[in-house]
Design a protein around this motif. Structure first.
Motif, PDB file in Angstrom:
ATOM      1  N   VAL B  87      34.486   0.432  -4.001  1.00 12.21           N
ATOM      2  CA  VAL B  87      35.036  -0.802  -3.404  1.00 12.21           C
ATOM      3  C   VAL B  87      34.397  -1.017  -2.034  1.00 12.21           C
ATOM      4  O   VAL B  87      33.932  -2.113  -1.711  1.00 12.21           O
ATOM      5  CB  VAL B  87      36.573  -0.732  -3.277  1.00 12.21           C
ATOM      6  N   ALA B  88      34.349   0.063  -1.263  1.00  7.05           N
ATOM      7  CA  ALA B  88      33.753  -0.021   0.061  1.00  7.05           C
ATOM      8  C   ALA B  88      32.300  -0.468  -0.041  1.00  7.05           C
ATOM      9  O   ALA B  88      31.820  -1.278   0.755  1.00  7.05           O
ATOM     10  CB  ALA B  88      33.831   1.329   0.764  1.00  7.05           C
ATOM     11  N   VAL B  91      32.070  -4.119  -0.513  1.00  6.06           N
ATOM     12  CA  VAL B  91      32.398  -4.789   0.753  1.00  6.06           C
ATOM     13  C   VAL B  91      31.193  -4.750   1.690  1.00  6.06           C
ATOM     14  O   VAL B  91      30.772  -5.765   2.254  1.00  6.06           O
ATOM     15  CB  VAL B  91      33.614  -4.113   1.434  1.00  6.06           C
ATOM     16  N   ALA B 137      35.676  -9.155   2.402  1.00  5.21           N
ATOM     17  CA  ALA B 137      37.035  -8.754   2.027  1.00  5.21           C
ATOM     18  C   ALA B 137      37.441  -9.415   0.712  1.00  5.21           C
ATOM     19  O   ALA B 137      38.149  -8.819  -0.106  1.00  5.21           O
ATOM     20  CB  ALA B 137      38.014  -9.113   3.136  1.00  5.21           C
ATOM     21  N   GLY B 140      35.831  -7.459  -1.939  1.00  2.48           N
ATOM     22  CA  GLY B 140      36.549  -6.199  -2.083  1.00  2.48           C
ATOM     23  C   GLY B 140      37.858  -6.387  -2.821  1.00  2.48           C
ATOM     24  O   GLY B 140      38.285  -5.531  -3.608  1.00  2.48           O
ATOM     25  N   THR B 141      38.491  -7.526  -2.588  1.00  3.98           N
ATOM     26  CA  THR B 141      39.768  -7.798  -3.233  1.00  3.98           C
ATOM     27  C   THR B 141      39.575  -8.040  -4.730  1.00  3.98           C
ATOM     28  O   THR B 141      40.401  -7.638  -5.547  1.00  3.98           O
ATOM     29  CB  THR B 141      40.459  -8.997  -2.551  1.00  3.98           C
ATOM     30  N   MET B 162      44.351  -1.869   2.436  1.00  2.02           N
ATOM     31  CA  MET B 162      42.962  -1.928   1.994  1.00  2.02           C
ATOM     32  C   MET B 162      42.247  -3.153   2.555  1.00  2.02           C
ATOM     33  O   MET B 162      41.109  -3.061   3.031  1.00  2.02           O
ATOM     34  CB  MET B 162      42.878  -1.949   0.454  1.00  2.02           C
ATOM     35  N   GLU B 166      39.078  -3.160   4.867  1.00  8.99           N
ATOM     36  CA  GLU B 166      37.872  -3.855   4.393  1.00  8.99           C
ATOM     37  C   GLU B 166      37.355  -4.800   5.470  1.00  8.99           C
ATOM     38  O   GLU B 166      36.146  -4.904   5.698  1.00  8.99           O
ATOM     39  CB  GLU B 166      38.187  -4.662   3.119  1.00  8.99           C
ATOM     40  N   ALA B 170      33.817  -4.583   7.249  1.00 14.41           N
ATOM     41  CA  ALA B 170      32.921  -5.725   7.108  1.00 14.41           C
ATOM     42  C   ALA B 170      32.498  -6.266   8.477  1.00 14.41           C
ATOM     43  O   ALA B 170      31.353  -6.671   8.657  1.00 14.41           O
ATOM     44  CB  ALA B 170      33.595  -6.819   6.288  1.00 14.41           C
ATOM     45  N   PHE B 234      39.614   4.545   4.518  1.00 17.39           N
ATOM     46  CA  PHE B 234      39.825   3.692   3.346  1.00 17.39           C
ATOM     47  C   PHE B 234      40.256   4.546   2.157  1.00 17.39           C
ATOM     48  O   PHE B 234      41.225   4.250   1.452  1.00 17.39           O
ATOM     49  CB  PHE B 234      38.511   2.961   3.053  1.00 17.39           C
TER      50      PHE B 234
END
Lengths: 344, 291
Positions: B87-88, B91, B137, B140-141, B162, B166, B170, B234
């Motif tokens: 996920v990171a 982002v 973000a 990432g969402t 989160m 994020e 970012a 995170f």
């Protein structure tokens, strides 16, 4: 050579704001050098408010460098200049607020619509929110693109994009609109459209227009033209006065009896010279002169050829060269490079 | 503040606009740059998609592939471990891509339109930063959708945590990206930068493997990487929301250590903030040199 700075304003009755108003652009002894290279050499001139002023010269003559200085993108090495009453060095921010700029290269975001591009510009230049919509409608109207307002710029043709940029340059009601080679690379029809736009802007918004060009026919649209070559202004006047300075209009006649015609015309007071096949007559204004001339000749006239000096003749007269064949000159590519490096 | 009274302007047919300036006007510009970033993000769906594909590949191919090798420790799998990192990663890549679009803006001239405007360079960077952070973000969402597939439980609190992290990540990456972009004048260099800078940063951040048990030289390099300090917290918040056994917690450690000293979370966040601030200053400077 020192430039002859004529006020020019009185000669063009179409120029509004003549008289006591301060000049829109005032340049005093500006020099710009890049190391050894002198791009602009001690130039001085004024542009009156509401005037269309053209800088005419070959590539690398110093046109773009001058525009860069006036737009505060480059500092003069010496000399000073004001735009809209503000000094380009000490009051650069004020200058930037009061000028519109259209570069040779496109500076639009083609992933945005025309309207979004304009809105972005409006915010950058602090146009109050309440006026943004009105100004966008207005400038889109001025360049006749209202029906394409919500289209992505990527769908625009080159000419439309250029007109949109001109519209954008006008959005924040600048005092001076700078156009750097506004029609370069466009077809003749589009060029004509853009000139219609420019005249409309000047007329309806009263903006002063400062443009550079290396097209002779385009410079004719200006109230005054400064011819610049190797960084120096070598002539500055109205198009007509410039053309007048290189000679008068001529009419060449081929007649059934050249000797008879020669005598008749001389008696009537015309300046006539025998040419290779016919007679050459020097007149003030060829258009008005043809009729009386043929009548005065008193013999059957076979052909009439008229020649009015063009800006090409003017350029040739002052520089000894045609404006078109400037390539292969030592200094030119270097100017271009120095300038290119600066613009990047 | 309004602009000083103008000199005589006879001949001006249209009433000139009274341009506003000062803090409010600059804020409007921040908003506009931000909005443009969003419009462009939403309009280029391929970018959203390609921003998804790479992390998904890492998650499922690398995650499940390595699971077989690493095995299940205390009921916890490698793909669960790698999820926060992936996920990171999405982002970071979105933020970086957003910032590096300045290289495109330069190529297509729009950067010039921004740089000649009577606004502060820091305003432009700020707008770019918020814009990049927002789209990153968002990306990432979107990745949260994958959580149930790899067995990660989401709670409302976790989602909020989160998103906050994020955004921080970012912000740091966008300012870093703007700084890098301000130094790139050619489009061709863009790919090189992505490969020479972004991929090593991601690989050396602990996103894809635990940072404990690395050889000292490698461990040292990872501690110099700002992303290390953004990814660790995170992962911590995500792991805290899972029901992990003590064995699993020890095996898949989330703490960053300096010579054996475990860094508290607040310090990690502070480090990320400091990096962001430094990159911000460098980015503003980088852009100031451009024109």
């Amino acid at each position: 050579m020192a430039a002859v700075v004529s006020s020019g304003v009185e000669r063009d009755p179409a120029v509004p704001g003549r008289g006591d108003t301060p000049p829109a652009v005032e340049v005093r002894g500006v020099t710009k050098s890049f190391g050894e290279l002198i791009a602009v050499n001690d130039i001085s001139f004024e542009v009156a408010q509401g005037e269309i002023f053209a800088f005419l010269g070959p590539n690398g003559a110093g046109k773009s460098t001058t525009i860069s200085i006036l737009c505060t993108l480059a500092r003069p090495t010496s000399g000073s200049a004001t735009v809209g009453g503000y000094d380009v060095v000490t009051e650069a921010r004020h200058v930037r607020r009061h000028i519109g700029l259209v570069f040779q290269e496109q500076t639009l975001d083609d992933q945005l619509t025309a309207e979004e591009n304009l809105r972005f510009h409006a915010v950058l230049y602090g146009v109050p929110s309440s006026q943004v919509d009105g100004r966008i409608s207005r400038v889109m109207e001025l360049v006749a693109l209202s029906d394409r307002r919500r289209d992505l710029v990527s769908t625009y043709s080159g000419g439309m994009a250029r007109r949109l940029e001109i519209a954008r340059g006008m959005l924040h009601t600048p005092r001076v609109l700078f156009l750097d080679e506004p029609t370069v690379g466009l077809d003749p029809q589009t060029r004509a459209l853009i000139w219609e736009d420019i005249h409309r802007l000047r007329h309806e918004e009263g903006v002063t227009i400062f443009l550079t060009t290396h097209y002779m026919d385009e410079a004719e649209n200006a109230a005054r033209i400064a011819i610049i070559d190797h960084g120096e202004i070598i002539a500055l006047d109205t198009p007509d006065a410039l053309k007048g300075s290189v000679g008068s209009d001529t009419i060449t006649l081929e007649t059934a009896d050249d000797d008879g015609a020669l005598t008749a015309l001389r008696v009537a007071g015309y300046r006539v010279r025998r040419a290779e096949n016919g007679l050459t007559v020097y007149v003030e204004d060829e258009e008005a002169a043809v009729g009386p001339l043929v009548a005065t000749a008193g013999v059957p006239v076979h052909t009439v050829r008229v020649h009015r000096p063009t800006l090409d003749d003017v350029f040739l007269h002052y520089t000894g060269r045609e404006i078109r064949d400037q390539h292969g000159e030592g200094g030119v590519p270097m100017f271009a490079r120095a300038h290119g490096a600066h613009r990047r | 503040m309004t602009v000083a009274a103008s000199p005589a302007r006879a001949g001006m047919v249209t009433t000139p606009v009274r341009q506003s300036s000062g803090a409010v006007a600059e804020l409007r510009v921040v908003g506009m740059v931000w909005e443009r970033e969003l419009i462009r993000y939403v309009r280029t769906r391929t970018r959203i998609l390609s921003g998804l594909i790479q992390p998904v590949l890492f998650l499922f191919v690398l995650g499940y592939g390595m699971s077989g090798l690493v095995g299940t420790v205390g009921g916890f799998n490698f793909h669960e471990f790698v999820y926060p990192g992936v996920v990171a990663m999405s982002v970071v890549m979105t933020a970086m891509f957003s910032a590096l679009s300045i290289v495109w803006d330069r190529e297509f001239g729009f950067l010039r339109e921004m740089l000649i405007a009577p606004v502060q360079r820091s305003t432009l960077v700020l707008g770019k930063m918020f814009g990049g952070a927002t789209v990153a973000a968002m990306q990432g969402t979107i990745m949260l959708v994958l959580a149930p597939l790899v067995g990660i439980e989401l709670t409302a609190l976790l989602v909020v945590q989160m998103i906050c992290l994020e955004l921080l990540m970012a912000v740091a990456m966008t300012t870093f990206g703007v700084f890098v972009a301000s130094r790139i004048s050619k489009m061709e260099s863009f790919q090189v930068v992505m490969q020479m800078l972004l991929l090593p940063m991601l690989f050396l951040s602990g996103a894809l493997f635990p940072l404990n048990g690395l050889p000292p030289w490698l461990a040292f390099i990872t501690r110099l990487n700002p992303l290390t300090y953004a990814i660790a917290p995170f992962r911590q918040v995500i792991f805290e929301a899972q029901h992990m056994s003590a064995v699993a917690k020890r095996h898949f450690s989330t703490t960053v250590t300096w010579f054996g000293w475990p860094l508290p979370t607040w310090l990690e966040l502070l480090i990320v903030l400091c990096f962001a601030a430094i990159f911000f200053v460098l980015a503003v400077r980088g852009l100031s040199k451009t024109e």
